[in-house]
Design a protein around this motif. Structure first.
Motif, short mmCIF file in Angstrom:
data_model
loop_
_atom_site.label_atom_id
_atom_site.label_comp_id
_atom_site.label_asym_id
_atom_site.label_seq_id
_atom_site.Cartn_x
_atom_site.Cartn_y
_atom_site.Cartn_z
N LEU A 430 -9.70 32.18 -91.43
CA LEU A 430 -8.57 32.13 -91.48
C LEU A 430 -7.76 32.66 -90.53
O LEU A 430 -6.79 32.64 -89.77
N GLY A 431 -8.59 34.08 -90.07
CA GLY A 431 -7.93 34.95 -89.18
C GLY A 431 -8.28 35.04 -87.57
O GLY A 431 -8.12 35.49 -86.82
N ALA A 432 -8.68 33.38 -87.20
CA ALA A 432 -9.34 33.46 -86.07
C ALA A 432 -8.32 33.75 -84.90
O ALA A 432 -8.59 34.36 -83.74
N THR A 433 -7.16 33.28 -85.00
CA THR A 433 -6.03 33.30 -84.16
C THR A 433 -5.52 34.78 -83.95
O THR A 433 -5.58 35.21 -82.69
N LEU A 434 -5.60 35.52 -84.88
CA LEU A 434 -5.30 36.94 -84.79
C LEU A 434 -6.32 37.60 -84.29
O LEU A 434 -6.16 38.50 -83.45
N ALA A 435 -7.74 37.09 -84.54
CA ALA A 435 -8.81 37.74 -84.03
C ALA A 435 -8.94 37.80 -82.27
O ALA A 435 -9.08 38.67 -81.68
N MET A 436 -8.55 36.57 -82.16
CA MET A 436 -8.57 36.07 -80.54
C MET A 436 -7.41 36.97 -79.81
O MET A 436 -7.73 37.37 -78.83
N ALA A 437 -6.34 37.03 -80.50
CA ALA A 437 -5.18 38.00 -79.81
C ALA A 437 -5.59 39.19 -79.59
O ALA A 437 -5.45 39.84 -78.65
N GLU A 438 -6.18 39.99 -80.68
CA GLU A 438 -6.93 41.23 -80.58
C GLU A 438 -8.00 41.42 -79.59
O GLU A 438 -7.86 42.32 -78.59
N LEU A 439 -8.78 40.45 -79.36
CA LEU A 439 -9.72 40.43 -78.47
C LEU A 439 -9.54 40.69 -76.95
O LEU A 439 -9.88 40.99 -76.16
N ARG A 440 -8.40 39.49 -76.80
CA ARG A 440 -7.76 39.32 -75.38
C ARG A 440 -7.25 40.63 -75.08
O ARG A 440 -7.62 40.99 -73.97
N THR A 441 -6.41 41.26 -75.89
CA THR A 441 -5.75 42.53 -75.60
C THR A 441 -6.80 43.87 -75.20
O THR A 441 -6.87 44.42 -74.31
N VAL A 442 -7.56 43.73 -76.39
CA VAL A 442 -8.48 45.02 -76.44
C VAL A 442 -9.61 44.93 -75.23
O VAL A 442 -9.68 45.88 -74.39
N VAL A 443 -10.19 43.89 -74.93
CA VAL A 443 -10.98 43.71 -73.90
C VAL A 443 -10.40 43.77 -72.44
O VAL A 443 -10.85 44.30 -71.46
N THR A 444 -9.19 43.16 -72.24
CA THR A 444 -8.68 43.06 -71.15
C THR A 444 -8.15 44.65 -70.88
O THR A 444 -8.54 45.25 -69.62
N GLU A 445 -7.79 45.25 -71.88
CA GLU A 445 -7.19 46.57 -71.39
C GLU A 445 -8.43 47.82 -71.17
O GLU A 445 -8.10 48.62 -70.61
N ILE A 446 -9.40 47.38 -71.88
CA ILE A 446 -10.76 48.41 -71.59
C ILE A 446 -11.09 48.16 -70.35
O ILE A 446 -11.46 49.11 -69.49
N LEU A 447 -11.40 46.82 -69.79
CA LEU A 447 -11.73 46.66 -68.42
C LEU A 447 -10.56 47.19 -67.44
O LEU A 447 -11.05 47.27 -66.33
N ARG A 448 -9.51 46.93 -67.75
CA ARG A 448 -8.37 47.41 -66.82
C ARG A 448 -8.42 48.82 -66.57
O ARG A 448 -8.17 49.44 -65.54
N ARG A 449 -8.58 49.65 -67.63
CA ARG A 449 -8.13 51.00 -67.86
C ARG A 449 -9.21 51.93 -67.58
O ARG A 449 -9.26 53.09 -67.30
N VAL A 450 -10.56 51.42 -68.24
CA VAL A 450 -11.92 52.36 -68.36
C VAL A 450 -12.81 52.02 -67.32
O VAL A 450 -13.24 50.83 -67.33
#
Length: 483
Positions: A430-450
């Motif tokens: 049920l929460g796949a869309t929310l999960a993907m929104a979280e994953l896109r942001t979290v993974v992208t920001e870790i890659l960008r900043r860390v």
């Protein structure tokens, strides 16, 4: 490349035939698709009563699967083909495990009246209860999905993006440079902030009242205890009961009390009628008989959304960087893509992470009619388990299945029933869309900043906990710098 000083005895590149997760990138899985014929057999057979006898072999199978499900499945699939049979003590009992996309399609698209979800056998049922969207079936499940779906799609997910962005920034800002950290733990705090905001309306996931603070503490305690070795004992114990017993029952009591207190607080607060969180939605919901939901029904729903809503997302983040830090070239490509806003590559990266390390490696259906899987015929009353882990490593679906290669998904839309990180059919997460929104942001920001240390240590061993497959050390990483 900077190599960490933390080392283990087995080299990552050497592989180990005994453990699927240590196989080298060029290894074959020996898992292939056989006869694609599949579907129900119409012979009027009545499903037999469940076999409740406890056999030594079925108990042994249960223990082996809890301790090393992946190794068992890869070895047996290589030796016996893509249709496997097992007997388990408690839980599913007699099972058939499938990984052929054609076989999977036959049960995922079947009428739920003859192939319903096997949720009553789920290891999560004693924890989240029988009345949640995860554990219900039939008309009740459809009603619950209809009620909750708007809060996990479209504009609702857009509304959560601000919280996702803030939670991600807070956690990265406090990242300890030079220390080895378990990314699963960091990601769990982050995703818990988001889900507590969505479910209970807590700004930034921060409780405001005593009842909310008690609930927050109780949930964190349960999540921490779930990573303890004693949780394995609790899982095996609950395999014989649909209700919580022993350790599980004791651990859940504070959570149940805290949820009841929050619900009472919300009912007593006149301003609660203007709230838009999921707890408020459930408190105002009515059944088809125009009756309010009971506290036990609301409790089951809320606990499911909190536990399932953050667990899989947090561990997908951990697995993604567990894979990236062991594949320096891919890590550098992913970091460059994040800093160049190359969303196509980042989407392919997430698909590859979820392919190689699916956090939910099995989904189940009860077969209420005899079924054909290739040359195999199964009787009615058996449970069919879809091994998403084996599916994602089929030699004839994915070239070099043990390689971590996001480019395999560039410009490619995975065919149905070949990539299933969120399950499938009418039970897709049920929460796949929310999960993907979280994953896109979290993974992208870790890659960008860390800037993370890459290394050549062996892969972390997967640990099977309830319905999930998680990195046993939490996805250990080390930051050289944080931007």
């Amino acid at each position: 490349m900077v190599t960490s000083t933390i080392r283990s005895g087995v080299r990552a590149g050497s592989g180990d035939a005994r453990h699927w997760y240590l196989r080298p990138a060029d290894a074959r899985s020996a898992v292939t698709c056989s006869d694609d014929q599949a579907g129900p057999i119409s012979d009027g057979t009545t499903p037999p009563a469940a076999d409740t006898r406890l056999r030594l072999s079925s108990l042994r199978n249960s223990v082996k699967f809890v301790l090393g499900q992946g190794d068992v499945l890869f070895a047996d699939a290589a030796a016996r083909g893509d249709v496997l049979r097992y007997d388990f003590a408690g839980g599913p009992g007699s099972t058939v495990i499938i990984s052929n996309p054609a076989h999977i399609k036959s049960i995922m698209t079947a009428d739920p009246a003859i192939a319903p979800s096997a949720t009553r056998q789920s290891p999560l049922r004693p924890i989240v209860g029988p009345d949640s969207v995860l554990t219900s079936i039939g008309a009740r499940h459809r009603q619950q999905r209809t009620l909750l779906m708007p809060r996990f799609h479209g504009h609702a997910v857009e509304d959560y993006r601000t919280e996702i962005d803030r939670a991600t920034a807070r956690r990265i800002d406090s990242w300890p440079v030079g220390e080895t950290v378990a990314l699963a733990e960091l990601a769990q705090h982050l995703t818990l902030d988001v889900i507590m905001s969505a479910v209970f309306g807590l700004p930034d996931g921060t409780p405001r009242t005593d009842a909310e603070r008690d609930l927050h503490r109780a949930i964190i305690r349960v999540l921490r205890l779930s990573t303890h070795s004693i949780a394995t004992v609790a899982q095996l114990t609950n395999g014989f009961s649909e209700n919580p017993v022993g350790i599980t029952k004791l651990v859940l009591r504070p959570v149940d009390r805290a949820i009841a207190a929050v619900l009472a607080e919300r009912r007593a607060d006149p301003s609660s009628t203007s709230r838009t969180d999921i707890a408020a939605l459930l408190l105002s919901a009515r059944t088809e008989d125009d009756k309010p939901l009971s506290d036990s029904e609301i409790r089951d729903e809320l606990l499911t959304l909190v536990v399932a809503g953050h667990e899989t997302t947090a561990n997908t983040v951990a697995w993604t960087f567990e894979r990236l830090t062991r594949n320096p070239e891919v890590y550098h490509d992913a970091r460059d893509a994040a800093r160049a806003d190359d969303t196509d590559y980042l989407e392919a990266l997430l698909n590859e992470s979820m392919r190689t390390r699916p956090v939910v490696p099995l989904v189940a259906r009860e077969l209420l009619k005899p079924w054909q899987f290739g040359a195999e015929q199964t009787p009615s009353g058996i449970t069919a388990l879809v091994s998403i882990l084996l599916l994602h490593h089929h030699d004839d679906l994915y070239e070099r299945p043990f390689a971590f290669d996001p480019t395999r998904f560039l410009g490619v839309r995975p065919a149905a029933h070949t990539l299933m990180p969120f399950g499938g059919g009418n039970r897709r997460c049920l929460g796949a869309t929310l999960a993907m929104a979280e994953l896109r942001t979290v993974v992208t920001e870790i890659l960008r900043r860390v800037d993370l240390v890459t290394h050549d240590r062996p892969a972390e061993r997967p640990r099977h906990r309830n319905v999930t497959m998680i990195p046993i050390r939490g996805g250990l990483v080390q930051a050289r710098a944080v931007r």
